[in-house]
Design a protein around this motif. Structure first.
Motif, PDB file in Angstrom:
ATOM      1  N   ASP A   2       0.942  -1.154   0.059  1.00 33.02           N
ATOM      2  CA  ASP A   2      -0.140  -0.112  -0.198  1.00 33.02           C
ATOM      3  C   ASP A   2       0.872   1.335   0.066  1.00 33.02           C
ATOM      4  O   ASP A   2       1.497   1.502   1.081  1.00 33.02           O
ATOM      5  CB  ASP A   2      -0.820   0.021   1.264  1.00 33.02           C
ATOM      6  N   PRO A   3       0.999   2.128  -1.030  1.00 35.59           N
ATOM      7  CA  PRO A   3       1.941   3.355  -1.209  1.00 35.59           C
ATOM      8  C   PRO A   3       1.397   4.294  -0.295  1.00 35.59           C
ATOM      9  O   PRO A   3       2.266   5.010   0.218  1.00 35.59           O
ATOM     10  CB  PRO A   3       1.688   3.457  -2.759  1.00 35.59           C
ATOM     11  N   GLU A   4       0.404   4.106   0.346  1.00 42.68           N
ATOM     12  CA  GLU A   4      -0.153   5.483   1.264  1.00 42.68           C
ATOM     13  C   GLU A   4       0.189   5.068   2.686  1.00 42.68           C
ATOM     14  O   GLU A   4       0.640   5.992   3.364  1.00 42.68           O
ATOM     15  CB  GLU A   4      -1.727   5.501   1.159  1.00 42.68           C
ATOM     16  N   THR A   5       0.166   3.775   2.872  1.00 43.09           N
ATOM     17  CA  THR A   5       0.487   3.367   4.351  1.00 43.09           C
ATOM     18  C   THR A   5       1.957   2.802   4.426  1.00 43.09           C
ATOM     19  O   THR A   5       2.259   2.678   5.699  1.00 43.09           O
ATOM     20  CB  THR A   5      -0.492   2.639   4.843  1.00 43.09           C
ATOM     21  N   GLY A   6       2.578   2.031   3.602  1.00 40.11           N
ATOM     22  CA  GLY A   6       3.714   1.529   3.521  1.00 40.11           C
ATOM     23  C   GLY A   6       3.615   0.135   3.985  1.00 40.11           C
ATOM     24  O   GLY A   6       4.650  -0.512   4.148  1.00 40.11           O
ATOM     25  N   LYS A   7       2.256  -0.509   4.051  1.00 43.26           N
ATOM     26  CA  LYS A   7       2.150  -1.804   4.690  1.00 43.26           C
ATOM     27  C   LYS A   7       2.156  -2.890   3.548  1.00 43.26           C
ATOM     28  O   LYS A   7       1.928  -2.688   2.422  1.00 43.26           O
ATOM     29  CB  LYS A   7       0.640  -2.055   5.107  1.00 43.26           C
ATOM     30  N   ILE A   8       3.146  -3.811   3.966  1.00 47.36           N
ATOM     31  CA  ILE A   8       3.422  -5.126   2.955  1.00 47.36           C
ATOM     32  C   ILE A   8       2.590  -6.065   3.246  1.00 47.36           C
ATOM     33  O   ILE A   8       2.408  -6.470   4.509  1.00 47.36           O
ATOM     34  CB  ILE A   8       4.968  -5.149   3.138  1.00 47.36           C
ATOM     35  N   ASP A   9       1.895  -6.661   2.333  1.00 49.55           N
ATOM     36  CA  ASP A   9       1.068  -7.820   2.769  1.00 49.55           C
ATOM     37  C   ASP A   9       1.820  -8.980   1.767  1.00 49.55           C
ATOM     38  O   ASP A   9       1.883  -8.835   0.509  1.00 49.55           O
ATOM     39  CB  ASP A   9      -0.397  -7.826   2.290  1.00 49.55           C
TER      40      ASP A   9
END
Length: 189
Positions: free
Chosen positions: A48-55
């Motif tokens: 997610d480029p907004e939050t930086g969260k990687i799944d």
């Protein structure tokens, strides 16, 4: 006779025991050559480029460890090592303040992976090239699962975002900084 019966007759409690040591077998093996396993990791991620969260959507591991003595134990070692590698790559970081004081000195501050961060690994254990340097044809196996996780996840994130990952961990804050830095340099992301 079974081996247990033979051992019983050779033991000190046996009426046939006459003070001798009983059964003894000693074998030493030493090799001047190292014996390394090999393998590959492939990862599919969503970032997610907004939050930086990687799944982690899919994580596949293939390891050639020579002959496998205990498949269940080896599977646990490989998956455990990869889980530790995921934690080291995505979460774990020693953070210091400007005076050198450690800020992540407890498990409240130093993040470890949980079942939410660690994916279900697809694991293939292979015996394609048994080791020629030992009589069992075995290679090291437990440590190989952690070796490639940082590189595999970094490359997957680089591919997903079109940026070059050069440092770990891939925490959400670090991913956001990476994206913002790349936007300034290239005008894209």
């Amino acid at each position: 006779m079974t081996l247990g019966e033979v051992l019983g007759l050779a033991g000190p409690a046996s009426p046939y025991h006459q003070g001798e040591v009983g059964l003894e077998a000693t074998y030493y093996f030493q090799s001047s050559q190292e014996c390394y396993p090999c393998g590959a990791h492939a990862v599919h991620v969503a970032v997610d480029p907004e939050t930086g969260k990687i799944d982690i959507l899919k994580y596949v591991i293939a390891e050639d460890v020579g002959h496998v003595i205990n498949p269940l134990l080896l599977t646990g070692q490989a998956i455990g090592a990869a889980a530790q590698g995921v934690g080291a790559t995505l979460l774990e970081e020693l953070v210091y303040d400007d005076d050198g004081q450690l800020l992540s000195g407890t498990f409240m501050d130093y993040l470890l992976p949980t079942s939410r961060e660690v994916p279900a690994f697809d694991l293939a254990i292979l015996d394609l090239a048994p080791s020629p340097v030992n009589p069992l044809g075995v290679k090291g196996a437990g440590e190989i699962g952690i070796v490639a996780t940082g590189a595999a996840l970094s490359n997957a994130v680089s591919n997903a975002l079109g940026v070059q990952v050069r440092a770990l961990p891939l925490s959400p804050n670090n991913i956001r900084e990476l994206i913002e830095g790349n936007e300034l340099i290239s005008g894209k992301c």
